[in-house]
Design a protein around this motif. Structure first.
Motif, PDB file in Angstrom:
ATOM      1  N   LYS A   1     -35.175 -14.642  35.856  1.00 39.55           N
ATOM      2  CA  LYS A   1     -33.918 -14.262  35.224  1.00 39.55           C
ATOM      3  C   LYS A   1     -34.081 -12.974  34.429  1.00 39.55           C
ATOM      4  CE  LYS A   1     -30.317 -16.057  32.164  1.00 39.55           C
ATOM      5  NZ  LYS A   1     -29.898 -17.214  31.316  1.00 39.55           N
TER       6      LYS A   1
ATOM      7  N   LYS B   1     -34.381 -10.042  36.786  1.00 43.31           N
ATOM      8  CA  LYS B   1     -33.090  -9.681  37.368  1.00 43.31           C
ATOM      9  C   LYS B   1     -32.238  -8.914  36.357  1.00 43.31           C
ATOM     10  CE  LYS B   1     -29.192 -11.631  39.924  1.00 43.31           C
ATOM     11  NZ  LYS B   1     -28.201 -10.806  39.220  1.00 43.31           N
TER      12      LYS B   1
ATOM     13  N   ASP C   1     -30.942  -5.197  36.941  1.00 40.77           N
ATOM     14  CA  ASP C   1     -29.511  -4.862  36.849  1.00 40.77           C
ATOM     15  C   ASP C   1     -29.269  -3.787  35.804  1.00 40.77           C
ATOM     16  OD1 ASP C   1     -29.016  -6.745  38.772  1.00 40.77           O
ATOM     17  OD2 ASP C   1     -28.426  -8.329  37.364  1.00 40.77           O
TER      18      ASP C   1
ATOM     19  N   SER D   1     -35.343  -6.707  42.982  1.00 42.55           N
ATOM     20  CA  SER D   1     -34.269  -7.688  43.109  1.00 42.55           C
ATOM     21  C   SER D   1     -34.085  -8.172  44.539  1.00 42.55           C
ATOM     22  CB  SER D   1     -32.951  -7.108  42.590  1.00 42.55           C
ATOM     23  OG  SER D   1     -32.582  -5.956  43.340  1.00 42.55           O
TER      24      SER D   1
END
Length: 508
Positions: A272, A275, A279, A341
Motif C-alpha cells: 500500500k 502504491k 501514485d 506499480s
C-alpha cells in the motif's frame, strides 16, 4: 385439578405431582381387580387422560425453568450430586415399603391386597415424582446455561488429568516434558510384564498406542514444518490446520499461523505504501511536465534569437542543459512509478541478443568516444536468442551503457560478453550478458544499494545521473523473467543479466 391451567409455577408443579399420584392410584386399582366400580376400559381412558395432562404440565414446567448462568449466586451443586440426591428421594418410598414389610412380617403380596395400598402407592408416586422432577429441573437449568458438563465431577477430573498431561507435554519444562512420560512408560511396562501373559499383551497394546501417538505427533509436526517452508517461499496465506493437533503442536501451530498473518499484514502495508509513493511520483511528474515543456520550448526560442550579450547566451545554455536534465529525470520518475506499480506491458518475443548489443553499441559509438571509452564485445555464438520484450530489453542495455559513459574512467576499456551457462537450480540453459568497466571514482556503496532508487556510485553527486538508471534496468529485467546482478571488485564494476535461452523458456 384445574390448578395446572394457572400461570403459577408452584401450582403447576403441585398439579404434576397430583397427576402422577392419580395415574399410580388408577393403575393400582386395575391391578387389584376386586371392588372397583368402573370397568377396565374406563380406567384406561382415565389413565390416558391423566398421562396426557401430566405430559402437558411437564412441558409447561420445563418452559418455566431459567438457565443457570456462570454469574448466578446460590448453592451450585455438581451434576452427579443432583442425580444422586434425586435418586435417593425416588428410592425412599420403595425402601420404606420393603422395610415395613420386613419389620411387620407382612409380605408384599398381602400389603398389596389391603384397601389402603392404592392410596399408599399414590403418596409414594408423588414422592418419587418429586425426586424425578428435582433431577429434571436441575439438569435442564444447567443444560440451558451451558453448565451441565462444567459442573460435573467428571469434568473436574478430566480437566485435572488434562492439566497434568499438558504440564508434562508442553514447552514450559523440558525436563518434565521428557522424563516424566518416559519414566511412567517404563514403570508401566515393567509392572505389566510381571503380570504374565495378560500383562505382556496389555504392554504390547500400550506400546503400540504410544508408537501411534508419537507417529501422529511427528506427522503433524512435519505438516507444520511444511507450512513454515511455504511461508518462507512466499506463500504467506498458507495456514496450519489446528484440528487433530495435540500437546505442544497446538501452540507451535498457533505461533506459525500468527507469523504468517504478521508477514501478510506487513506485506500488505508495504504494498500500500509503495502504491501511494508510486501514485505520488506519477502525479507530481505529470504536473511538472507541463510547465517544463513550456520552459524547454521558450529556451529553444531564445537560442534562435541573435543575442549579442555573451553572458546571456551562457545563461541560456545553462537553462537548456538543466531543463533537459530535469525532463530526463521526470521521464525516469514516471517510468519507475509505472514499473513498481506494474503498469507496463510485457510482450515476449525471440530476440537475437548479439544483434541487439551490436545495434546499441552502434548508436552509442559517438558517446563512448566522447567519454574516451573503448567497447570490447565478445560472444560465444553469433545467434544467441532469448525470449524478451525488445523495447524494454533495449532500454535496459541503454541504461547500462549510459551508466558506463557517466561513471567510467576515461581511457579504459569496457568489456562486454555473451555466454551460455546452465542454471544451478533448474539446470536450464541460460544466456548471460556481462558488462565490466572501471569506475572513475571510488566505489564505497554496497552492491545491493546501487540498484535502489536515487543511489549513485558518485556520492559527491557532481555527475549528471539521476540515480534511477540501474533501478529501472533491474526492475525491467525482472519483469521480463530475467535476473539482474551487480558485482564489485575494487574499482571494477560488473553488471550481469541472466535470461533463459529461447529454447528452454519456450519449453517452460
Amino acid at each position: 385439578m384445574i390448578v395446572f391451567w394457572g400461570k403459577n409455577v408452584r401450582a403447576l408443579r403441585v398439579s404434576q405431582h397430583v397427576l402422577a399420584a392419580a395415574i399410580a392410584f388408577l393403575i393400582t386399582l386395575i391391578a387389584a381387580g376386586d371392588g372397583i366400580i368402573l370397568s377396565r376400559r374406563q380406567f384406561f381412558i382415565l389413565i390416558a387422560i391423566a398421562a396426557v395432562l401430566y405430559l402437558f404440565v411437564l412441558y409447561s414446567n420445563l418452559r418455566t425453568i431459567q438457565p443457570e448462568r456462570d454469574g448466578d449466586t446460590g448453592h451450585r451443586m455438581f451434576t452427579e450430586v443432583i442425580v444422586f440426591m434425586g435418586s435417593v428421594v425416588m428410592a425412599v418410598p420403595v425402601i420404606a415399603l420393603f422395610t415395613f414389610s420386613y419389620v411387620s412380617g407382612i409380605g408384599i403380596g398381602r400389603i398389596m391386597q389391603t384397601p389402603l395400598f392404592p392410596f399408599a402407592v399414590a403418596v409414594m408416586s408423588m414422592i418419587m415424582d418429586a425426586g424425578l422432577l428435582f433431577i429434571e429441573f436441575s439438569l435442564i437449568a444447567k443444560l440451558k446455561g451451558g453448565r451441565l458438563w462444567k459442573d460435573s465431577i467428571l469434568s473436574l477430573i478430566g480437566s485435572a488429568a488434562g492439566d497434568i498431561i499438558m504440564r508434562t507435554t508442553d514447552n514450559g519444562n523440558v525436563i518434565a516434558r521428557t522424563w516424566i512420560p518416559y519414566l511412567t512408560f517404563v514403570v508401566l511396562n515393567i509392572l505389566l510384564v510381571n503380570l504374565g501373559i495378560t500383562g505382556i499383551v496389555l504392554a504390547c497394546v500400550m506400546d503400540a498406542l504410544v508408537g501411534i501417538y508419537n507417529y501422529r505427533q511427528n506427522l503433524h509436526r512435519a505438516g507444520i514444518i511444511q507450512v513454515i517452508e511455504n511461508i518462507q517461499n512466499g506463500d504467506i496465506d498458507d495456514k496450519v490446520n489446528l484440528n487433530m493437533l495435540h500437546a505442544d503442536n497446538i501452540p507451535l501451530a498457533i505461533a506459525v499461523n500468527s507469523i504468517g498473518d504478521g508477514i501478510k499484514k506487513a506485506v500488505n502495508t508495504s504494498m500500500k505504501d509503495e502504491k501511494l509513493k508510486a501514485d505520488l511520483i506519477t502525479n507530481v511528474s505529470h504536473d511538472i511536465k507541463t510547465p517544463l515543456t513550456s520552459i524547454i520550448n521558450y529556451v529553444d526560442l531564445m537560442k534562435r534569437e541573435n543575442i549579442d550579450n555573451r553572458r546571456v547566451r551562457e545563461y541560456i545554455e545553462v537553462l537548456d542543459v538543466k531543463s533537459n536534465k530535469l525532463k530526463q529525470l521526470t521521464e525516469d520518475l514516471v517510468e519507475v512509478s509505472k514499473i513498481t506499480s506494474g503498469n507496463i506491458n510485457i510482450s515476449l518475443t525471440r530476440i537475437n541478443f548479439v544483434e541487439l548489443i551490436n545495434q546499441t553499441l552502434g548508436e552509442f559509438h559517438e558517446k563512448l568516444e566522447k567519454s574516451e571509452l573503448h567497447a570490447v564485445f565478445r560472444y560465444q555464438e553469433p545467434n544467441m536468442e532469448v525470449m524478451a520484450d525488445p523495447r524494454h530489453l533495449w532500454r535496459v542495455i541503454e541504461n547500462l551503457i549510459n551508466n558506463i559513459c557517466k561513471y567510467s574512467l576515461a581511457g579504459t576499456r569496457v568489456h562486454m560478453a555473451l555466454t551460455y551457462r546452465n542454471d544451478e537450480n533448474t539446470g536450464k540453459k541460460q544466456v548471460v550478458y556481462s558488462v565490466k568497466n572501471i569506475s572513475a571514482s571510488e566505489l564505497n556503496v554496497d552492491e545491493l544499494e546501487l540498484t535502489e532508487r536515487f543511489i549513485r556510485g558518485d556520492v559527491s553527486r557532481t555527475t549528471e545521473g539521476s540515480g534511477l538508471g540501474l533501478s529501472i534496468a533491474k526492475n525491467l529485467t525482472t519483469a521480463q523473467g530475467g535476473k539482474f546482478e551487480i558485482r564489485l571488485d575494487g574499482d571494477m564494476f560488473t553488471v550481469m543479466l541472466f535470461f533463459d535461452a529461447a529454447e528452454a523458456q519456450e519449453q517452460n
